[in-house]
Design a protein around this motif. Sequence first.
Motif, PDB file in Angstrom:
ATOM      1  N   UNK A 187       0.843  -1.202   0.000  1.00  0.00           N
ATOM      2  CA  UNK A 187       0.000   0.000   0.000  1.00  0.00           C
ATOM      3  C   UNK A 187       0.877   1.251   0.000  1.00  0.00           C
ATOM      4  N   UNK A 188       0.491   2.213  -0.811  1.00  0.00           N
ATOM      5  CA  UNK A 188       1.265   3.451  -0.911  1.00  0.00           C
ATOM      6  C   UNK A 188       1.154   4.237   0.395  1.00  0.00           C
ATOM      7  N   UNK A 189       2.278   4.748   0.860  1.00  0.00           N
ATOM      8  CA  UNK A 189       2.317   5.405   2.177  1.00  0.00           C
ATOM      9  C   UNK A 189       1.316   6.552   2.284  1.00  0.00           C
ATOM     10  N   UNK A 190       1.184   7.342   1.220  1.00  0.00           N
ATOM     11  CA  UNK A 190       0.316   8.520   1.299  1.00  0.00           C
ATOM     12  C   UNK A 190      -1.171   8.176   1.156  1.00  0.00           C
ATOM     13  N   UNK A 191      -1.467   6.892   1.145  1.00  0.00           N
ATOM     14  CA  UNK A 191      -2.844   6.437   0.940  1.00  0.00           C
ATOM     15  C   UNK A 191      -3.345   5.633   2.142  1.00  0.00           C
ATOM     16  N   UNK A 192      -2.809   5.942   3.308  1.00  0.00           N
ATOM     17  CA  UNK A 192      -3.165   5.209   4.530  1.00  0.00           C
ATOM     18  C   UNK A 192      -3.699   6.207   5.557  1.00  0.00           C
ATOM     19  N   UNK A 193      -4.796   5.845   6.184  1.00  0.00           N
ATOM     20  CA  UNK A 193      -5.440   6.781   7.114  1.00  0.00           C
ATOM     21  C   UNK A 193      -4.571   7.041   8.348  1.00  0.00           C
ATOM     22  N   UNK A 194      -4.865   8.156   8.979  1.00  0.00           N
ATOM     23  CA  UNK A 194      -4.126   8.548  10.179  1.00  0.00           C
ATOM     24  C   UNK A 194      -4.251   7.490  11.276  1.00  0.00           C
ATOM     25  N   UNK A 195      -5.442   6.959  11.402  1.00  0.00           N
ATOM     26  CA  UNK A 195      -5.681   5.928  12.427  1.00  0.00           C
ATOM     27  C   UNK A 195      -4.807   4.705  12.185  1.00  0.00           C
ATOM     28  N   UNK A 196      -4.744   4.292  10.916  1.00  0.00           N
ATOM     29  CA  UNK A 196      -3.958   3.089  10.608  1.00  0.00           C
ATOM     30  C   UNK A 196      -2.459   3.358  10.740  1.00  0.00           C
ATOM     31  N   UNK A 197      -2.030   4.558  10.388  1.00  0.00           N
ATOM     32  CA  UNK A 197      -0.617   4.904  10.581  1.00  0.00           C
ATOM     33  C   UNK A 197      -0.279   4.938  12.069  1.00  0.00           C
ATOM     34  N   UNK A 198      -1.225   5.407  12.855  1.00  0.00           N
ATOM     35  CA  UNK A 198      -1.029   5.403  14.305  1.00  0.00           C
ATOM     36  C   UNK A 198      -0.866   3.974  14.818  1.00  0.00           C
ATOM     37  N   UNK A 199      -1.691   3.082  14.299  1.00  0.00           N
ATOM     38  CA  UNK A 199      -1.566   1.668  14.683  1.00  0.00           C
ATOM     39  C   UNK A 199      -0.219   1.086  14.269  1.00  0.00           C
ATOM     40  N   UNK A 200       0.263   1.536  13.113  1.00  0.00           N
ATOM     41  CA  UNK A 200       1.555   1.050  12.627  1.00  0.00           C
ATOM     42  C   UNK A 200       2.699   1.503  13.540  1.00  0.00           C
ATOM     43  N   UNK A 201       2.667   2.760  13.931  1.00  0.00           N
ATOM     44  CA  UNK A 201       3.699   3.276  14.851  1.00  0.00           C
ATOM     45  C   UNK A 201       3.703   2.451  16.141  1.00  0.00           C
ATOM     46  N   UNK A 202       2.516   2.200  16.642  1.00  0.00           N
ATOM     47  CA  UNK A 202       2.406   1.412  17.877  1.00  0.00           C
ATOM     48  C   UNK A 202       2.917  -0.010  17.659  1.00  0.00           C
ATOM     49  N   UNK A 203       2.565  -0.575  16.489  1.00  0.00           N
ATOM     50  CA  UNK A 203       2.983  -1.950  16.199  1.00  0.00           C
ATOM     51  C   UNK A 203       4.504  -2.061  16.103  1.00  0.00           C
ATOM     52  N   UNK A 204       5.141  -1.072  15.466  1.00  0.00           N
ATOM     53  CA  UNK A 204       6.607  -1.090  15.353  1.00  0.00           C
ATOM     54  C   UNK A 204       7.242  -1.065  16.742  1.00  0.00           C
ATOM     55  N   UNK A 205       6.736  -0.194  17.582  1.00  0.00           N
ATOM     56  CA  UNK A 205       7.278  -0.105  18.951  1.00  0.00           C
ATOM     57  C   UNK A 205       7.041  -1.406  19.714  1.00  0.00           C
ATOM     58  N   UNK A 206       5.827  -1.931  19.580  1.00  0.00           N
ATOM     59  CA  UNK A 206       5.476  -3.154  20.313  1.00  0.00           C
ATOM     60  C   UNK A 206       6.337  -4.336  19.893  1.00  0.00           C
ATOM     61  N   UNK A 207       6.450  -4.524  18.572  1.00  0.00           N
ATOM     62  CA  UNK A 207       7.142  -5.721  18.090  1.00  0.00           C
ATOM     63  C   UNK A 207       8.628  -5.672  18.440  1.00  0.00           C
TER      64      UNK A 207
END
Length: 271
Positions: A187-207
């Motif tokens: 998925x293209x980075x500029x095509x992802x919602x703020x909520x999902x990007x927030x989840x991604x940031x959290x997931x990176x930290x968590x993992x």
Amino acid sequence: MPELPEVETTRRGIAPHVEGKKVIKVIVRQPKLRWPISPEISTLLPGLTIKRVKRRAKYLLIETEKGTLIIHLGMSGSLRVINANILPEKHEHIDIIFNDNKCLRYKDPRRFGCLLWTSTPIQQHKLIQHLGPEPLSDAFDLANFYPKAKSKKVAIKRLIMDGHIVVGVGNIYASEALFLSGIHPKRTANNISKTRLSNLVIAIKDILAQAIEQGGTTLKDFVNSEGKPGYFQQTLNVYGRAKQPCTHCKTPIKQIVIGQRSTFYCPQCQR
DNA sequence: CGAGCAACCTGCATGC
DNA sequence: TGCATGCAGGTTGCTC
């Protein structure tokens, strides 16, 4: 071996054994790594005392009173602390020997790693100065990541592996973090919602935090500073699991290539 | 700016 | 058993 958790595990493993120690001798059996080993490591380091072992991205920073030894483990590098009288095995290229007869020994079969020396402040070093925020620090958060993602037209997996955006997310954990946040790696980075990007940031930290806690997820040739093999691959949801059932929905995991790197995802859970 | 690829190396699994 | 092929956790730096 090295994803960031292995580097951090290595740092924690070697630090208590080298901090405060005086280097008495350096033995270089093979100077040809990714870049030739800095000559100062042989000429200047002996006689100096190790102050601290730090980490920036996947670089280990071994500080002395006169400069810093920068070590990168590349794809297959490892460090361990052993008795100096133990004979070196194949691919054990460098020994840093201390005043207590202990030895920091660098092994790297593929020789993609490096040992470099810098006498100027570490932040000014070419390899360090352009690095993005540490993934586990407060500097990496949605406020920082969101505008960068929105302005980039690249596959999200490439973005999170770009050291200018965030450091330390390697090929294993990029796939894992995208699975945890339900985002398709292409998925293209500029095509992802703020909520999902927030989840991604959290997931990176968590993992990453979870892997560090476990002492480093790794593949077969990781050897930690105690010399024990680390093998925690069973905790991975998608990496290396092509055609196997998704841990969440049982759909077969897919393997594709993004930026010349193998990428794994669940076509059902990740959109 | 973004995509693609070559480069730096050895070891290992696979298939013929 | 031997040999060729492809792939592997990273990162820089070049070309188009």
